[in-house]
Design a protein around this motif. Structure first.
Motif, PDB file in Angstrom:
ATOM      1  N   GLY A  24     -13.994   5.977  -1.201  1.00  0.00           N
ATOM      2  CA  GLY A  24     -12.564   5.671  -1.266  1.00  0.00           C
ATOM      3  C   GLY A  24     -11.765   6.774  -1.938  1.00  0.00           C
ATOM      4  O   GLY A  24     -10.814   7.311  -1.352  1.00  0.00           O
ATOM      5  N   ARG A  57      -8.487  -0.406  -1.644  1.00  0.00           N
ATOM      6  CA  ARG A  57      -7.889  -1.165  -0.529  1.00  0.00           C
ATOM      7  C   ARG A  57      -8.194  -0.523   0.824  1.00  0.00           C
ATOM      8  O   ARG A  57      -7.562  -0.833   1.817  1.00  0.00           O
ATOM      9  N   LEU A  58      -9.184   0.378   0.849  1.00  0.00           N
ATOM     10  CA  LEU A  58      -9.568   1.030   2.094  1.00  0.00           C
ATOM     11  C   LEU A  58     -10.710   0.292   2.767  1.00  0.00           C
ATOM     12  O   LEU A  58     -11.493  -0.392   2.114  1.00  0.00           O
ATOM     13  N   ALA A  59     -10.817   0.474   4.082  1.00  0.00           N
ATOM     14  CA  ALA A  59     -11.870  -0.183   4.858  1.00  0.00           C
ATOM     15  C   ALA A  59     -12.277   0.708   6.019  1.00  0.00           C
ATOM     16  O   ALA A  59     -11.617   1.709   6.324  1.00  0.00           O
ATOM     17  N   LEU A  83       0.839  -1.201   0.000  1.00  0.00           N
ATOM     18  CA  LEU A  83       0.000   0.000   0.000  1.00  0.00           C
ATOM     19  C   LEU A  83       0.878   1.257   0.000  1.00  0.00           C
ATOM     20  O   LEU A  83       0.604   2.222  -0.709  1.00  0.00           O
ATOM     21  N   ASP A 108      -7.924   0.450   7.270  1.00  0.00           N
ATOM     22  CA  ASP A 108      -8.586   1.653   7.754  1.00  0.00           C
ATOM     23  C   ASP A 108      -7.479   2.630   8.140  1.00  0.00           C
ATOM     24  O   ASP A 108      -6.803   2.441   9.152  1.00  0.00           O
ATOM     25  N   TRP A 138      -5.883  -7.870   1.791  1.00  0.00           N
ATOM     26  CA  TRP A 138      -6.055  -7.055   2.989  1.00  0.00           C
ATOM     27  C   TRP A 138      -6.394  -5.616   2.626  1.00  0.00           C
ATOM     28  O   TRP A 138      -5.818  -5.039   1.724  1.00  0.00           O
ATOM     29  N   ARG A 139      -7.344  -5.064   3.378  1.00  0.00           N
ATOM     30  CA  ARG A 139      -7.758  -3.664   3.242  1.00  0.00           C
ATOM     31  C   ARG A 139      -7.451  -2.964   4.558  1.00  0.00           C
ATOM     32  O   ARG A 139      -7.430  -3.603   5.608  1.00  0.00           O
ATOM     33  N   ARG A 179      -9.380  -8.548   6.130  1.00  0.00           N
ATOM     34  CA  ARG A 179      -9.220  -9.369   4.936  1.00  0.00           C
ATOM     35  C   ARG A 179     -10.535  -9.351   4.165  1.00  0.00           C
ATOM     36  O   ARG A 179     -11.599  -9.573   4.720  1.00  0.00           O
TER      37      ARG A 179
END
Length: 191
Positions: free
Chosen positions: A81, A28-30, A13, A142, A139-140, A134
């Motif tokens: 995002g 890839r954000l959460a 990332l 925060d 994997w994402r 996951r």
């Protein structure tokens, strides 16, 4: 579950940030980062000066910077995002902070697919956490804790160097010789 896999995903990332692969990062954000991205879109369209003064300097800067252009940025099709990434990278002088962050030890396990990590800044734990989840494709993350750290750094810089946000904004516009409409910048786009 492999903590090494999460560490590798975070390193990837960081490489995406270095290479400005913002659409990849947005995917890839959460977590709270996406919630804040939604809030940024609302602020961009509807916030007046009072509402903007109630949020952190990084978010405020992003909104006024892109609303004050001769033609305000069109974010009609943007999702949470991309909005978060635009806010997170709004003041490019702080982007080097992303390079200094790395994941440390697990702070809390929320199950096999969701972990919170201590985040180290130049190898030092300053209390910030990053949560990894996951999901489809890997994997994402925060990054809201990192957003808050960037915002705090910008606020400290403004206070030390300029005293007020307005003085900082005036300097930024002049230094970059921007064509900028200050009244438009502080006015909601949608009434």
């Amino acid at each position: 579950m492999s903590r090494e896999a999460v560490h590798a995903a975070f390193a990837s990332l960081k490489a995406d940030f270095r290479d400005e692969r913002f659409p990849v990062i947005a995917g890839r954000l959460a977590g709270e980062a996406l919630t804040w991205g939604e809030r940024l879109l609302v602020l961009f369209a509807h916030a007046d000066r009072d509402a903007l003064e109630a949020v952190d300097a990084l978010s405020r800067f992003w909104v006024v910077r892109y609303r004050g252009m001769p033609e305000p940025a069109d974010l009609g099709g943007a999702g949470p995002g991309p909005a978060f990434i635009l806010g997170f990278t709004a003041f490019p002088y702080l982007d080097v902070m992303m390079e200094a962050w790395e994941l440390g030890e697990v702070a809390e396990e929320h199950g096999p697919d969701r972990l919170s990590f201590h985040c180290l800044f130049d190898g030092e734990d300053q209390g910030t956490l990053v949560t990894a989840e996951r999901g489809p494709g890997g994997w994402r993350f925060d990054l809201m804790g990192l957003y808050r750290e960037k915002a705090k750094t910008l606020e400290n810089f403004i206070e030390l160097e300029f005293g007020t946000f307005d003085a900082f904004l005036d300097h930024y516009v002049a230094e970059h010789d921007l064509s900028f409409d200050m009244d438009q910048a502080w006015r909601p786009l949608a009434e």
